[in-house]
Design a protein around this motif. Structure first.
Motif, PDB file in Angstrom:
ATOM      1  N   THR A 305     -42.304  11.621  -1.271  1.00 41.02           N
ATOM      2  CA  THR A 305     -42.614  12.332  -0.124  1.00 41.02           C
ATOM      3  C   THR A 305     -43.480  11.584   0.661  1.00 41.02           C
ATOM      4  O   THR A 305     -43.921  10.515   0.480  1.00 41.02           O
ATOM      5  N   CYS A 306     -43.607  11.976   2.157  1.00 36.98           N
ATOM      6  CA  CYS A 306     -44.394  11.263   3.013  1.00 36.98           C
ATOM      7  C   CYS A 306     -45.910  11.441   2.583  1.00 36.98           C
ATOM      8  O   CYS A 306     -46.907  10.627   2.722  1.00 36.98           O
ATOM      9  N   ASP A 310     -48.590   8.496   1.596  1.00 35.82           N
ATOM     10  CA  ASP A 310     -49.926   8.218   2.428  1.00 35.82           C
ATOM     11  C   ASP A 310     -51.215   8.226   1.045  1.00 35.82           C
ATOM     12  O   ASP A 310     -51.919   7.373   1.188  1.00 35.82           O
ATOM     13  N   THR A 326     -49.842  -1.610   4.466  1.00 38.98           N
ATOM     14  CA  THR A 326     -49.428  -0.540   5.131  1.00 38.98           C
ATOM     15  C   THR A 326     -47.872   0.020   4.659  1.00 38.98           C
ATOM     16  O   THR A 326     -47.301  -0.908   3.772  1.00 38.98           O
ATOM     17  N   ALA A 327     -47.513   1.062   5.239  1.00 37.85           N
ATOM     18  CA  ALA A 327     -45.936   1.354   4.649  1.00 37.85           C
ATOM     19  C   ALA A 327     -44.950   0.071   4.921  1.00 37.85           C
ATOM     20  O   ALA A 327     -44.071  -0.026   4.308  1.00 37.85           O
ATOM     21  N   PRO A 525     -40.344   6.614   3.200  1.00 33.84           N
ATOM     22  CA  PRO A 525     -40.386   7.718   4.073  1.00 33.84           C
ATOM     23  C   PRO A 525     -41.433   7.459   5.129  1.00 33.84           C
ATOM     24  O   PRO A 525     -42.036   6.658   5.306  1.00 33.84           O
ATOM     25  N   CYS A 526     -41.520   8.189   5.982  1.00 27.59           N
ATOM     26  CA  CYS A 526     -42.550   8.259   6.876  1.00 27.59           C
ATOM     27  C   CYS A 526     -44.089   8.117   6.461  1.00 27.59           C
ATOM     28  O   CYS A 526     -44.206   8.675   5.317  1.00 27.59           O
ATOM     29  N   ALA A 527     -44.757   7.537   7.251  1.00 29.85           N
ATOM     30  CA  ALA A 527     -46.122   7.503   6.828  1.00 29.85           C
ATOM     31  C   ALA A 527     -47.083   7.605   8.234  1.00 29.85           C
ATOM     32  O   ALA A 527     -46.935   7.334   9.189  1.00 29.85           O
ATOM     33  N   SER A 528     -48.513   8.141   7.691  1.00 34.99           N
ATOM     34  CA  SER A 528     -49.532   8.336   8.921  1.00 34.99           C
ATOM     35  C   SER A 528     -50.443   6.885   8.645  1.00 34.99           C
ATOM     36  O   SER A 528     -51.414   7.086   9.410  1.00 34.99           O
TER      37      SER A 528
END
Length: 529
Positions: A305-306, A310, A326-327, A525-528
């Motif tokens: 999952t995101c 993170d 980083t991602a 997936p998405c990352a902050s």
């Protein structure tokens, strides 16, 4: 009938399954099922293993790749589990060099952090005592500039060093299955058990569906062993309270050049105090793992999952802040589901649940619930002893090796280390693989250590039914090369399509299916962060 273990052999033997008399049927093609089958086969049992998808498809290809005693088991007072794990670690390193290899671990200690050098040193003394050998050392900060360049220095007190081991978990399963097949066991994938058959109160066989061709058959046995991991409750009689708590562990894989490490680093995540790792594997660098309740459908496969992404990027930044990972640096991800024994509605922290296994028994059937990759052999002995008791046969652990010793041979173009690697992963098949290397050459696929000849060998004789079997489990190219090895698929097709016996339409279908699967379960997936 083909002499190779492949789809053609599978098609030829399927009609025979219902006509054979089986002493034992094992359900589940992960490391637990493979271990049970191997111990039964070497004792002369007429045995069959059925896997509904592919060997090592579940947890056994998505683990943290560690063969370890588990320091935290000592800290939690789980002495038997720690003792068995350390002993089996030592055994596997001795029996399967090139597949299970020692790895140096470093635990950095920082001012005000837990555990401190003294507490951790005490654990390591007990760890070494259980293993019967000393591997622990303590390194001062000045030494770590050479041992661990890039490690965060402010507040650093030093680091404790100890030894565990790493493996290719999917190849470990394949090697154990190969040993069982060499002793006469039958092993098939793509066969889903629809229901357990009973004669009165006693289990007497299974109803099986061929997921490739659709045929349904009934296969009889004297005793049944269920080793389906997180799926273990599915074949239990209805009405019982759930006893398994599926827990997801996710990982990131970075290119080795992006974060080069020569040791495995173990430390506590600052967010929740859980142990996490950064370690080298197959020329790349792994960051893992999480430990969360997995509430999604087990049949769909697990994905990161995101939030987990993170969490793991935060973990990586703790010891190596200057690397600024980083991602965008992540090659791929993978997630596995641990079959932990503990009620699904348990309020305990996931990391506090025991990793001990239990056996569920009914007349004619033994189910293994829980367990660890490292201790697959003693778990298998325990299951087989229970099965033997139902048949009125005594059975003891005679300590025989899991793996037959493999004489090494010179292979043109390969170093001694390269030959050792192949011997560990392929065991008794090394001579045949060596012959194929002499024909195809010793070139590797991209920047990986995997030979093109290994791909060809797997396609010919390692029961590949789908392209993801070949690229995610027989080899790990789908993890180790960018975008799931998409840039190499044309060359892989030229080499493997004729060996698999697929026409152009089948290859196109398999390639599309594989790329979609990789995107769903192994992409970032998405990352902050």
């Amino acid at each position: 009938m083909s002499n190779d273990w492949n789809a053609q052999w599978r098609e030829a033997v399927l009609p025979q399954l219902a006509r054979e008399t089986w002493d034992l049927i094992v359900i589940g093609g992960g490391i637990s099922g493979a271990g049970i089958l191997r111990e039964a086969a070497r004792r002369g049992w007429r045995c069959l293993l059925l896997e509904q998808r592919d060997f090592a498809w579940g947890t056994s290809s998505r683990s943290s790749k560690m063969v370890h005693g588990g320091l935290r088991y000592i800290a939690k007072g789980q002495w038997r589990l720690a003792r068995d794990s350390v002993r089996e670690r030592q055994r596997l390193m001795g029996e399967a060099p090139g597949l299970v290899d020692p790895m140096s671990f470093l635990m950095p200690h920082y001012r005000g952090g837990f555990p401190g050098p003294r507490v951790f040193g005490g654990l390591l003394r007990l760890y070494d005592a259980l293993a019967g050998c000393r591997s622990r050392q303590f390194h001062k900060p000045a030494q770590l500039r050479y041992l661990a360049p890039g490690l965060k220095e402010p507040g650093l007190l030093g680091a404790s060093q100890f030894r565990d081991a790493l493996t290719d978990d999917a190849r470990l399963v394949m090697r154990v299955l190969a040993e069982a097949r060499a002793d006469g066991a039958w092993v098939l994938n793509g066969l889903r058990v629809r229901q357990v058959l009973r004669d009165g109160e006693r289990v007497c066989g299974v109803e099986v569906e061929d997921t490739e061709g659709g045929a349904v058959m009934q296969v009889r046995c004297a005793v049944l062993a269920v080793a389906t991991g997180a799926w273990a409750e599915r074949l239990q009689p209805g009405g019982g309270q759930r006893q398994l708590r599926p827990l997801r562990g996710s990982h990131l894989l970075l290119p080795g050049w992006r974060l080069p490490v020569a040791h495995a680093f173990s430390f506590m995540h600052r967010r929740d105090g859980r142990p996490v790792f950064v370690f080298p594997w197959e020329g790349a660098t792994v960051v893992g793992t999480t430990d969360l309740d997995h509430r999604e459908d087990l049949d769909l496969g697990a994905s990161i999952t995101c939030e987990e992404l993170d969490y793991l990027l935060e973990a990586c930044a703790q010891p190596f802040p200057q690397a600024q990972v980083t991602a965008a640096d992540v090659l791929c991800t993978w997630s596995g589901v641990r079959p932990v024994v503990g009620a699904a509605d348990s309020q305990a922290k996931p990391s506090n649940e025991t990793r001990e296994h239990v056996l569920w028994q009914e007349p004619g059937c033994v189910t293994l619930a829980g367990g660890k990759l490292t201790t697959f052999r003693p778990q298998a002995i325990e299951v087989l002893r229970a099965c033997a008791g139902m048949l009125g046969k005594p059975l003891e652990d005679d300590g025989a090796p899991v793996f037959q010793a493999v004489p090494l041979q010179a292979i043109p173009g390969l170093s001694d280390a390269g030959v050792r690697r192949l011997a560990g992963r392929h065991g008794r098949d090394l001579p045949r693989l060596a012959s194929l290397i002499r024909t195809l050459g010793s070139d590797c696929v991209g920047a990986s250590d995997t030979l093109w000849a290994e791909l060809a060998f797997a396609a010919e004789t390692e029961m590949v039914l789908h392209l993801d079997d070949l690229l995610l489990r027989r080899t790990r190219l789908g993890l180790l090369l960018a975008e799931g090895a998409a840039h190499y698929l044309a060359d892989i097709r030229r080499l493997c399509q004729p060996r698999l016996g697929w026409d152009d339409a089948r290859w196109e279908q398999e390639q599309q299916r594989y790329l979609q699967l990789w995107q769903r379960h192994h992409s970032v997936p998405c990352a902050s962060i």
